[in-house]
Design a protein around this motif. Structure first.
Motif, PDB file in Angstrom:
ATOM      1  N   ASP A 158       0.837  -1.202   0.000  1.00 20.53           N
ATOM      2  CA  ASP A 158       0.000   0.000   0.000  1.00 20.53           C
ATOM      3  C   ASP A 158       0.874   1.255   0.000  1.00 20.53           C
ATOM      4  OD1 ASP A 158      -2.691   0.947  -0.078  1.00 20.53           O
ATOM      5  OD2 ASP A 158      -2.508   1.628   1.990  1.00 20.53           O
TER       6      ASP A 158
ATOM      7  N   HIS B  63       6.947   1.124   6.416  1.00 17.88           N
ATOM      8  CA  HIS B  63       6.771  -0.295   6.655  1.00 17.88           C
ATOM      9  C   HIS B  63       8.061  -1.010   6.310  1.00 17.88           C
ATOM     10  CE1 HIS B  63       2.562  -0.843   7.570  1.00 17.88           C
ATOM     11  NE2 HIS B  63       2.170  -0.171   6.516  1.00 17.88           N
TER      12      HIS B  63
ATOM     13  N   ASN C  79       3.931  -7.015   9.187  1.00 22.92           N
ATOM     14  CA  ASN C  79       2.707  -6.220   9.247  1.00 22.92           C
ATOM     15  C   ASN C  79       1.528  -6.937   8.605  1.00 22.92           C
ATOM     16  OD1 ASN C  79       1.340  -3.458   9.594  1.00 22.92           O
ATOM     17  ND2 ASN C  79       0.940  -3.945   7.451  1.00 22.92           N
TER      18      ASN C  79
ATOM     19  N   TYR D  98     -12.716   0.594   7.824  1.00 27.56           N
ATOM     20  CA  TYR D  98     -13.001  -0.674   7.140  1.00 27.56           C
ATOM     21  C   TYR D  98     -13.973  -1.517   7.959  1.00 27.56           C
ATOM     22  CZ  TYR D  98      -8.726   0.505   4.601  1.00 27.56           C
ATOM     23  OH  TYR D  98      -7.774   1.145   3.862  1.00 27.56           O
TER      24      TYR D  98
ATOM     25  N   ASN E  78      -3.028   7.728  -0.519  1.00 28.59           N
ATOM     26  CA  ASN E  78      -3.734   7.265   0.670  1.00 28.59           C
ATOM     27  C   ASN E  78      -3.896   8.516   1.540  1.00 28.59           C
ATOM     28  OD1 ASN E  78      -4.202   6.350   3.374  1.00 28.59           O
ATOM     29  ND2 ASN E  78      -3.524   4.314   2.779  1.00 28.59           N
TER      30      ASN E  78
HETATM   31  C1  GCB Z   1      -3.125  -1.138   6.877  1.00 25.17           C
HETATM   32  C2  GCB Z   1      -1.748  -1.267   6.417  1.00 25.17           C
HETATM   33  C3  GCB Z   1      -1.218   0.038   5.871  1.00 25.17           C
HETATM   34  C4  GCB Z   1      -2.267   0.653   4.974  1.00 25.17           C
HETATM   35  C5  GCB Z   1      -3.468   0.968   5.825  1.00 25.17           C
HETATM   36  C6  GCB Z   1      -4.628   1.548   5.023  1.00 25.17           C
HETATM   37  O1  GCB Z   1      -3.621  -1.854   7.674  1.00 25.17           O
HETATM   38  O2  GCB Z   1      -0.882  -1.768   7.392  1.00 25.17           O
HETATM   39  O3  GCB Z   1      -0.042  -0.205   5.167  1.00 25.17           O
HETATM   40  O4  GCB Z   1      -1.806   1.766   4.304  1.00 25.17           O
HETATM   41  O5  GCB Z   1      -3.939  -0.194   6.411  1.00 25.17           O
HETATM   42  O6  GCB Z   1      -4.651   2.736   4.798  1.00 25.17           O
HETATM   43  O7  GCB Z   1      -5.496   0.780   4.637  1.00 25.17           O
END
Ligand code: GCB
Length: 596
Positions: A183, A351, A414, A478, A567
């Protein structure tokens, strides 16, 4: 897995021969303009039947012999250049999405010193694979995009026009670490400093100087020399305290030491660093090191013997205001400065290992650090080659930062899916981390699993081998509406501290609306409000790392006009604008409730 360890585990630590603290050594920076050739078909490396070109292709640094020579695998004066350090993606629009190989060439003169000395070509990082040539000779290759590597080049250098050529390839592979699905942006290139390090024939290759485990006044560690004169007297001194140790290295150049010292301990409130000198007969290195202890007791985390709550935020190595990989001290200072201003005493450097400048600054600015390797999401757990790659990156990370007081947690993974193969893989990594560095705590960010209704049970079997449990939960994003946090409680099967290693919600800065409207700052702030209330009810929670300090580029985030390949879970935008959620977290971190 036993087999894997037998093949790879035992030997990794010895294979890590990085020069400790290269910025304190003599040498020549090779940062600057490097000529570059984009090679999507790898035609500079393989012939038309895909056989490696015997002389290394573009790496051979050949030039056409005369006007009639049609040789084409060559750099010419007109070949364009890119800045090193720097990802290639953000230097030219046509490279933004590029995944493949780019060849780099840098020419330089080198004035040899009078006494016999050795030279190492050192790279802070190259994402993801690098093949390195010096004056036409292949000197080595490295895999792993976020850790340093070096090759000895003694005897290969000339006074004039040396050429270093590096093929950097950032293609994603299922058997790589990280694997293909992540991500974050897959920034390629020579993303960190490049340096020619010049050391005496027998030099201080590596050392660890930390408080002895369990002690607040005994400095302990080891030193390792490399060269033909391995038996030497080595003195380790902390001039400000007047304390020192003198040891004799053995046939292998190695010696351990321990000595008492009266120290002002390092902490986020008083990030005291001491000048430390390591002096052998033939070499001498200077470092700035802080001394603190970190331990757990039941569900508590103890810093210097006292319980501490980790008020944290996660940070990607994404450059503020311009996007791209962070490499400069100024950018690192901006990111860590924002974390301090937020009220943090802790940062999760997600990460992957960040540039060394981050951990040095965290030492100086007083931030505890969670440092991790990119064992991320769905790694090939059954593949011993992948295990070896992960372990190598772990060992390189620990080797590099083992003297940084700020680093309190090594994280091995992770959000990995449950399964026996995965748990064995990660348990082996945890064991390895502990063996390489018994002075720090081992953790991993795991996924939440439902227990009874409205209960999240912290029971990942990996927890058995961790010192601190990490959990990423996205209640309100989520996972249900923000109010779901009000009726959720946490239980654990372990008598260990928990750090909520992620939580958050997404909103572009300036997008306003009602609390119930997703993607607005108000919605994101509301998630944080409900999260703060929930987190305070978890008795074994000893820290948190909000996701994330700043918006970051990400190819998986498509939503037009909202994400646009970013993001947007940042508390600040990539332009440094603070969102409403920033203030919610800042209020909490500055409140007595978070000072426990
Ligand atoms: C997570 C991941 C991270 C993502 C984040 C997201 O759980 O560890 O790398 O960027 O969620 O924004 O969904």
């Amino acid at each position: 897995m036993t087999l894997i360890l037998a093949l790879t585990g035992a030997s990794t630590a010895q294979q890590i021969d990085l020069i400790q603290n290269p910025s304190a050594r003599q040498g020549t920076s090779l940062n600057g303009r490097w000529q570059t050739l984009m090679d999507p078909y790898e035609a500079g490396y393989y012939d038309f039947h895909l056989n490696p070109i015997p002389d290394g292709g573009l790496g051979a640094n050949r030039v056409p012999k005369d006007k009639g020579d049609k040789y084409e695998l060559t750099f010419l004066p007109a070949t364009p250049a890119l800045q090193v350090p720097g990802d290639w993606n953000t230097q030219k629009p046509e490279l933004l999405w590029y995944e493949g190989s780019i060849w780099y060439r840098r020419e330089f003169d080198y004035a040899p010193r009078a006494t016999p000395r050795r030279q190492f070509l050192w790279f802070g990082a190259a994402n993801y694979q690098a093949v390195v040539f010096v004056n036409g000779k292949k000197v080595g290759q490295h895999e792993g995009g976020f850790t340093p590597f070096q090759f000895e080049v003694t005897g290969l250098l000339k006074e004039r026009a040396n050429a270093v050529i590096v093929k950097v390839d950032n293609q994603r592979h299922p058997d790589a670490v990280p694997p293909t699905m992540t991500d974050w942006w897959n920034y390629g290139g020579l993303t960190r400093d490049v340096k020619l390090v010049d050391v005496p024939e027998t030099f201080i290759q590596d050392y660890q100087v930390q408080l002895e485990r369990g002690s607040l006044n005994s400095v302990a560690g080891w030193v390792r020399l490399n060269g033909t004169h391995k038996r030497q007297k080595v003195v380790i001194r902390i001039p400000e305290t007047g304390s020192s140790a003198s040891v004799e290295t053995g046939e292998d150049g190695y010696a351990q030491f321990a000595f008492p010292a009266t120290l002002s301990l390092w902490s986020p409130e008083t990030p005291k660093l001491y000048e430390v000198l390591v002096e052998a007969e033939t070499d001498r290195v200077q470092d700035r090191i802080g001394f603190r202890s970190i331990a757990t007791s039941g569900t508590k985390i103890l810093l210097n013997g006292k319980p501490v709550f980790l008020r944290g935020v996660a940070i990607h190595a994404e450059a503020p205001f311009r996007s791209g990989r962070v490499f400069s001290e100024a950018e690192a200072r901006t990111l860590l400065g924002w974390a301090k201003e937020l009220g943090c005493n802790f940062v999760r450097l997600a990460h992957y290992p960040h540039d060394e400048v981050m951990t040095h600054l965290a030492d100086e600015m007083g931030l505890m650090v969670w440092s991790e390797i990119p064992v991320y999401w769905a790694v090939q757990w059954e593949n011993p080659v992948v295990y070896a790659k992960a372990e190598r990156q772990l060992a390189e990370m620990i080797s590099r930062d083992k003297n940084r007081a700020s680093v309190v947690l090594w994280s091995v993974a992770n959000e990995t899916p449950l399964g026996d193969a995965r748990t064995k893989f990660l348990s082996s990594l945890a064991t390895k981390a502990r063996e390489l560095d018994p002075t720090r705590l081992i953790t991993a960010a795991t996924l939440p699993h439902g227990g009874a209704p409205n209960t999240i049970m912290i029971d990942d079997p990996l927890g058995k081998v961790l010192d601190v449990l990490g959990c990423n939960e996205y209640i309100g994003w989520y996972d249900g509406p923000p109010e779901k946090a009000d009726r959720t409680s946490f239980q654990t099967v372990y008598d260990k501290p928990l750090v909520m290693s992620e939580f958050g919600a997404e909103a572009p800065a300036g997008n306003h609306g009602s609390e119930g409207t997703a993607w607005t700052e108000e919605y994101q702030a509301n998630v944080y409000r409900h999260q703060m209330a929930m987190l305070q009810r978890i008795p074994f929670l000893q820290g948190m790392a909000a996701w994330i300090l700043m918006d970051f580029r990400c190819p998986r985030r498509f939503l037009s006009g909202v994400q646009d390949y970013y993001n947007r879970k940042g508390l600040l935008s990539d332009r440094g604008e603070k969102k409403a959620a920033y203030y919610v977290l800042s209020d909490f971190y500055h409140s007595p409730a978070a000072a426990r």
